[in-house]
Design a protein around this motif. Structure first.
Motif, mmCIF file in Angstrom:
data_model
loop_
_atom_site.group_PDB
_atom_site.id
_atom_site.type_symbol
_atom_site.label_atom_id
_atom_site.label_comp_id
_atom_site.label_asym_id
_atom_site.label_seq_id
_atom_site.Cartn_x
_atom_site.Cartn_y
_atom_site.Cartn_z
ATOM 1 N N MET A 244 0.802 -1.163 0.013
ATOM 2 C CA MET A 244 0.048 -0.076 -0.022
ATOM 3 C C MET A 244 0.797 1.070 -0.111
ATOM 4 N N ASN B 215 -2.189 -1.273 8.611
ATOM 5 C CA ASN B 215 -3.339 -0.359 8.751
ATOM 6 C C ASN B 215 -2.966 1.255 8.776
ATOM 7 N N ASP C 243 -13.230 -3.891 10.152
ATOM 8 C CA ASP C 243 -12.963 -2.826 8.970
ATOM 9 C C ASP C 243 -11.342 -3.075 8.467
ATOM 10 N N SER C 244 -10.473 -3.442 9.358
ATOM 11 C CA SER C 244 -9.107 -3.790 8.977
ATOM 12 C C SER C 244 -9.065 -4.622 7.655
ATOM 13 N N ASN D 122 -11.601 -5.296 5.862
ATOM 14 C CA ASN D 122 -12.436 -5.095 4.707
ATOM 15 C C ASN D 122 -11.946 -4.005 3.806
ATOM 16 N N ARG D 123 -10.586 -3.261 4.165
ATOM 17 C CA ARG D 123 -9.863 -2.657 3.219
ATOM 18 C C ARG D 123 -9.157 -3.448 2.232
ATOM 19 N N TYR D 124 -8.873 -4.586 2.457
ATOM 20 C CA TYR D 124 -8.183 -5.354 1.634
ATOM 21 C C TYR D 124 -9.014 -6.341 0.958
ATOM 22 N N HIS E 211 -16.342 -8.590 2.071
ATOM 23 C CA HIS E 211 -16.399 -7.973 3.397
ATOM 24 C C HIS E 211 -17.091 -8.898 4.392
#
Length: 518
Positions: A95, A256, A300-301, A303-305, A309
């Protein structure tokens, strides 16, 4: 009042450090008593991310000495117990907005070369559009890196250390707490109490305080007015387990925006283990739970990737533990607190020594134990030498550390065992799996089946040889079978196991088996 038997070392705490110290000391010929107020690995040592690793992210904090020590231990442990520990490849998606590629490459170069590697391959870059690990991830991730570390069944690691300690002469007392201990006549006079309130008085030439989150509490309470300048910083780490989120056998390490690292790891065949959080903790370390905020943070962590989800309602199980990190006043947040350890020896002239363990991580437990017993041995006037490096743990004496070849032989020896059950037995018990099976020639010979794959023969083995006294010991520490039982029937299964263990406790268990190769 009689003070009872004299031991060379009284170890307080049945986590990985306490069990490791007991094993090392017993192997050097010391008489050892270990007491644990709950079950073995009941708290921190069964609540890790289940990794044998150097700690890639610690390089960012300049912890080169700790990382090198952990990397050296990584391969020592993988050889010592290849049934409960094995290599694992990690994928780190790149990232650009978080850490530049050059920084990651430099860190992985150091990680590859800080210690000698024989079992584990090195790191390299990958094209996520072509690598299987890229398929579950969002399309914007196009490149990444792969490196090696190891996996461990943490709770079983503790049990195997305690088992080896016992077979070398140590006495292991679970659900037995230290009430108090006082120095008198060059010895420690200690009172222990079990869950029923019965007490036992013992004497000890030394005490090893390996109580983890309770190390400071023990110093101020049960051990009286002992002197120390050290303390631990309690940090809660929570994990969630969801359905399986990917089909390949690699794990992920995600960065993150808050600089925390989150792992997503293949778990128990059908699941994915996700964690961990790092939160300052001031509550009761024996009653720690994952909060709703932590569960949401981990979801949430991920779901960023991932393209697919997850939400809190997708979480099958959570667990939390309190890590007793060595207090570091320079660390601004919990993530930056050192994972190294410190051993403090309080040995006034003509008085019995006390060694206290502050901090530590599961990967370095063997080295910590070795150094702890070195200090105690010197204080006790002994020149007993170190021995644990290169010595397998019970069940780990697998030829060439080749688990797949061992599994094939085990399956041939017991062809009537269903393949999943044979794999679980081989993984959990290694070369000792044959002792569990015994003379059985069919599944029926293993006795009543309390849950899918959990037979009476295994309960008997766990009761007789591994200190299992309650259903939770069996379902969540000696195994993770609780995760595979239908939640609607879990309470009933637990009650049946508890009843069996309670009734079986009325009959004397069989003596520990000698240390032999199956």
């Amino acid at each position: 009042m009689t003070q009872g038997r004299l031991y060379d070392v009284l170890v307080v705490g049945g986590g990985v450090n306490g069990a490791g110290i007991a094993r090392d000391a017993a192997g050097r010929g010391f008489t050892v008593l270990l007491c644990e107020k709950d079950d073995l690995a009941a708290h921190t040592s069964s609540s890790s991310t289940k990794l044998i690793h150097g700690g890639l992210r610690y390089l960012e904090y300049g912890e080169f000495k700790l990382v090198r020590k952990a990397l050296q231990e990584r391969e020592v442990l993988l050889r010592a117990a290849p049934h409960i520990m094995w290599p694992l490849r990690f994928v780190m998606p790149h990232m650009p907005n978080l850490r530049p590629a050059w920084m990651i490459r430099a860190g992985l170069f150091l990680y590859d070369h800080l210690a000698r590697r024989e079992l584990l391959p090195g790191s390299h870059g990958i094209d996520m559009r072509r690598h299987p690990a890229g398929a579950p991830l969002v399309d914007s991730i196009r490149r990444g890196f792969v490196y090696s570390d190891g996996w461990v069944d943490d709770a079983r690691l503790v049990v195997l250390n305690a088992l080896d300690a016992q077979e070398r002469g140590a006495t292991i007392k679970t659900r037995t707490r230290l009430v108090n201990a006082v120095r008198a006549g060059g010895e420690w006079h200690a009172t222990l109490a079990d869950t029923g309130g019965a007490t036992i008085n013992v004497r000890a030439c030394s005490i090893a305080n390996a109580a983890g989150p309770w190390v400071g509490e023990l110093l101020k309470g049960s051990l009286g007015s002992t002197r120390t300048r050290r303390s631990v910083r309690l940090v809660k780490g929570s994990h969630i387990v969801t359905r399986r989120l990917f089909e390949h056998d690699h794990a992920y390490i995600f960065q993150n925006p808050d600089k925390r690292i989150i792992f997503a790891i293949p778990y128990e065949h059908d699941y994915t283990l996700i964690g961990t959080t790092d939160i300052e903790y001031g509550g009761d370390a024996s009653k720690v739970e994952s909060s709703a905020d932590e569960i949401r943070y981990l979801c949430d962590s991920i779901n960023r990737y991932f393209k697919q989800h997850i939400a809190p309602q997708d979480v099958r199980w959570t667990y939390s533990g309190v890590r007793p990190l060595l207090e570091d006043e320079t660390a601004e947040n919990a993530s930056a607190v050192t994972r190294d350890y410190l051993l403090e020896l309080d040995a006034p002239e003509n008085e019995a020594p006390l060694l206290s363990v502050f901090g530590g991580k599961i990967t370095t437990f063997r080295k910590l134990a070795e150094e702890a017993v070195d200090k105690l041995a010197e204080a006790l006037g002994s020149d007993a030498r170190t021995w644990t490096e290169g010595e397998p743990l019970p069940g780990g004496d697998i030829a060439d550390a080749n688990f797949e070849r061992f599994l094939a032989r085990f399956g041939q020896q017991y062809p009537w065992l269903p393949a999943p059950l044979a794999l679980r037995y081989a993984r959990a018990y290694g070369t000792r799996a044959g002792r569990l099976v015994g003379a059985a020639r069919s599944l029926a010979d293993l006795g009543e089946e309390f849950a899918p794959g959990l037979h009476e023969a295994e309960l008997r083995y766990l009761r007789d040889h591994e200190w299992a006294m309650r259903a939770e010991d069996v379902l969540w520490r000696r195994s993770k079978l609780g995760l595979h039982i239908d939640p609607a029937s879990l309470a009933d299964v637990s009650r049946r196991i508890d009843r069996w263990l309670a009734s079986a406790a009325a009959s004397p268990p069989s003596p520990p088996s000698p240390r032999t190769v199956a």
